[in-house]
Design a protein around this motif. Structure first.
Motif, mmCIF file in Angstrom:
data_model
loop_
_atom_site.group_PDB
_atom_site.id
_atom_site.type_symbol
_atom_site.label_atom_id
_atom_site.label_comp_id
_atom_site.label_asym_id
_atom_site.label_seq_id
_atom_site.Cartn_x
_atom_site.Cartn_y
_atom_site.Cartn_z
ATOM 1 N N CYS A 223 -18.925 -14.679 -2.274
ATOM 2 C CA CYS A 223 -18.056 -15.825 -2.046
ATOM 3 C C CYS A 223 -16.600 -15.391 -1.886
ATOM 4 O O CYS A 223 -15.863 -15.940 -1.072
ATOM 5 C CB CYS A 223 -18.201 -16.816 -3.199
ATOM 6 S SG CYS A 223 -17.178 -18.297 -3.054
ATOM 7 N N ALA A 224 -16.196 -14.390 -2.675
ATOM 8 C CA ALA A 224 -14.810 -13.929 -2.634
ATOM 9 C C ALA A 224 -14.432 -13.344 -1.276
ATOM 10 O O ALA A 224 -13.254 -13.270 -0.930
ATOM 11 C CB ALA A 224 -14.572 -12.884 -3.720
ATOM 12 N N GLY B 183 -10.790 -17.898 -7.568
ATOM 13 C CA GLY B 183 -9.801 -18.178 -8.603
ATOM 14 C C GLY B 183 -10.207 -19.339 -9.473
ATOM 15 O O GLY B 183 -11.279 -19.916 -9.335
ATOM 16 N N SER B 184 -9.309 -19.713 -10.400
ATOM 17 C CA SER B 184 -9.631 -20.744 -11.373
ATOM 18 C C SER B 184 -9.848 -22.113 -10.736
ATOM 19 O O SER B 184 -10.541 -22.957 -11.287
ATOM 20 C CB SER B 184 -8.506 -20.837 -12.419
ATOM 21 O OG SER B 184 -7.259 -21.130 -11.783
ATOM 22 N N GLY B 185 -9.247 -22.346 -9.564
ATOM 23 C CA GLY B 185 -9.400 -23.635 -8.909
ATOM 24 C C GLY B 185 -10.570 -23.706 -7.959
ATOM 25 O O GLY B 185 -10.805 -24.746 -7.342
ATOM 26 N N CYS B 186 -11.309 -22.607 -7.826
ATOM 27 C CA CYS B 186 -12.427 -22.567 -6.894
ATOM 28 C C CYS B 186 -13.541 -23.485 -7.387
ATOM 29 O O CYS B 186 -13.996 -23.367 -8.531
ATOM 30 C CB CYS B 186 -12.950 -21.146 -6.746
ATOM 31 S SG CYS B 186 -14.404 -20.999 -5.684
ATOM 32 N N PRO B 187 -14.036 -24.408 -6.555
ATOM 33 C CA PRO B 187 -15.093 -25.312 -7.005
ATOM 34 C C PRO B 187 -16.389 -24.584 -7.342
ATOM 35 O O PRO B 187 -17.152 -25.044 -8.198
ATOM 36 C CB PRO B 187 -15.268 -26.270 -5.826
ATOM 37 C CG PRO B 187 -14.739 -25.520 -4.644
ATOM 38 C CD PRO B 187 -13.629 -24.679 -5.172
ATOM 39 N N VAL B 188 -16.652 -23.451 -6.683
ATOM 40 C CA VAL B 188 -17.868 -22.683 -6.967
ATOM 41 C C VAL B 188 -17.834 -22.148 -8.395
ATOM 42 O O VAL B 188 -18.821 -22.245 -9.137
ATOM 43 C CB VAL B 188 -18.034 -21.532 -5.955
ATOM 44 C CG1 VAL B 188 -19.172 -20.600 -6.383
ATOM 45 C CG2 VAL B 188 -18.310 -22.081 -4.562
ATOM 46 N N GLU B 189 -16.705 -21.594 -8.806
ATOM 47 C CA GLU B 189 -16.585 -21.060 -10.163
ATOM 48 C C GLU B 189 -16.749 -22.176 -11.191
ATOM 49 O O GLU B 189 -17.397 -21.999 -12.222
ATOM 50 C CB GLU B 189 -15.230 -20.369 -10.337
ATOM 51 C CG GLU B 189 -15.097 -19.069 -9.563
ATOM 52 C CD GLU B 189 -16.134 -18.054 -9.992
ATOM 53 O OE1 GLU B 189 -16.482 -18.002 -11.197
ATOM 54 O OE2 GLU B 189 -16.623 -17.309 -9.124
ATOM 55 N N ARG B 190 -16.168 -23.324 -10.913
ATOM 56 C CA ARG B 190 -16.293 -24.447 -11.847
ATOM 57 C C ARG B 190 -17.727 -24.935 -11.915
ATOM 58 O O ARG B 190 -18.216 -25.323 -12.975
ATOM 59 C CB ARG B 190 -15.348 -25.559 -11.422
ATOM 60 C CG ARG B 190 -13.871 -25.196 -11.583
ATOM 61 C CD ARG B 190 -12.963 -26.234 -10.972
ATOM 62 N NE ARG B 190 -13.106 -27.540 -11.615
ATOM 63 C CZ ARG B 190 -12.549 -28.659 -11.163
ATOM 64 N NH1 ARG B 190 -11.844 -28.626 -10.042
ATOM 65 N NH2 ARG B 190 -12.710 -29.783 -11.818
ATOM 66 N N ALA C 293 -17.655 -30.004 -8.908
ATOM 67 C CA ALA C 293 -16.230 -29.866 -8.625
ATOM 68 C C ALA C 293 -15.981 -29.981 -7.132
ATOM 69 O O ALA C 293 -16.862 -29.709 -6.313
ATOM 70 C CB ALA C 293 -15.709 -28.524 -9.143
ATOM 71 N N SER C 294 -14.767 -30.387 -6.795
ATOM 72 C CA SER C 294 -14.366 -30.456 -5.391
ATOM 73 C C SER C 294 -12.874 -30.190 -5.299
ATOM 74 O O SER C 294 -12.124 -30.403 -6.259
ATOM 75 C CB SER C 294 -14.713 -31.819 -4.779
ATOM 76 O OG SER C 294 -13.991 -32.850 -5.428
ATOM 77 N N VAL C 295 -12.451 -29.722 -4.135
ATOM 78 C CA VAL C 295 -11.042 -29.438 -3.913
ATOM 79 C C VAL C 295 -10.734 -29.713 -2.447
ATOM 80 O O VAL C 295 -11.588 -29.535 -1.574
ATOM 81 C CB VAL C 295 -10.701 -27.969 -4.281
ATOM 82 C CG1 VAL C 295 -11.441 -26.990 -3.372
ATOM 83 C CG2 VAL C 295 -9.202 -27.725 -4.217
ATOM 84 N N SER D 222 -16.925 -29.044 -1.885
ATOM 85 C CA SER D 222 -17.583 -29.560 -3.090
ATOM 86 C C SER D 222 -18.662 -28.591 -3.520
ATOM 87 O O SER D 222 -19.336 -27.981 -2.684
ATOM 88 C CB SER D 222 -18.200 -30.937 -2.817
ATOM 89 O OG SER D 222 -17.209 -31.859 -2.399
ATOM 90 N N ALA D 223 -18.831 -28.432 -4.832
ATOM 91 C CA ALA D 223 -19.835 -27.507 -5.375
ATOM 92 C C ALA D 223 -20.635 -28.204 -6.463
ATOM 93 O O ALA D 223 -20.070 -28.918 -7.299
ATOM 94 C CB ALA D 223 -19.161 -26.248 -5.925
#
Length: 201
Positions: free
Chosen positions: A59-60, A66-73, A80-82, A98-99
């Motif tokens: 993914c990277a 990073g901390s705001g990545c929906p995948v990590e959340r 999560a979505s951004v 969205s993840a």
């Protein structure tokens, strides 16, 4: 391995690939190592211009994470979505990432499904409404002052032509004020949150 086939899942992977390929929205599945193991054609079309052979990539390698990545959340068990901004040959586009976590049945998230949605039209409409709201606010301040002054004058002038004219002015100012408030209430519900994030795609 061809694009869109989940490694190690045989016929099941091919079946899942066929299913998600029938969806118009770009979708991808990532494993716990954050590698893309399944992606439909719309997703591949969205990223392949810069990244050949998407399947198997981390993914990277496709996004900043990073901390705001929906995948990590999502791997922490939270949907999560951004909203991210994408700039390219087509101009500026706004993409909603969205993840969604997929529980492997062992109490942990084994996979995450990520979807992409182009919300450029909604975002642009939101910006129009945002400007309208700012415009209404700019009108409201002098309108309030003008209405207050007119009402004070109406209380001080004797009955006659001047009083009648002030009554018309006050009535019109109140009508404008009511319309302005109505516009503010309507466009408040039409404003989407904006983001300065740049899309990785």
């Amino acid at each position: 391995m061809r694009d869109g086939q989940m490694s190690g899942f045989g016929d099941c992977g091919r079946f899942l690939s066929t299913i998600i390929d029938s969806l118009r929205r770009p979708l991808a599945v990532l494993d716990r190592e954050r590698r893309i193991v399944l992606a439909n054609r719309p997703f591949l079309a969205a990223v392949r211009a810069k990244h050949a052979g998407v399947i198997g990539q981390y993914c990277a390698e496709l996004c900043r994470g990073g901390s705001g990545c929906p995948v990590e959340r999502a791997f922490s068990g939270v949907e999560a979505s951004v909203l991210e901004q994408r700039t390219g040959a087509e101009g500026t586009r706004w993409i909603e990432r969205s993840a969604f976590p997929v529980d492997g049945g062992n109490g942990r998230v084994d996979y995450v499904v990520e979807s992409l949605r182009d919300v450029t039209a909604e975002h642009e409409l939101s910006e129009v409404w945002r400007r309208h709201r700012a415009f209404c606010h700019e009108i409201s301040n002098p309108l309030f002052a003008a209405l207050g002054t007119a009402e004070l004058m109406a209380n001080e002038v004797p009955e006659g032509a001047m009083a009648n004219e002030l009554s018309v002015v006050i009535r019109n100012l109140k009508h404008i004020d009511a319309l302005t408030r109505q516009m503010q209430e309507q466009n408040a519900a039409c404003t989407l949150p904006a983001s300065s994030e740049q899309s990785p795609f």
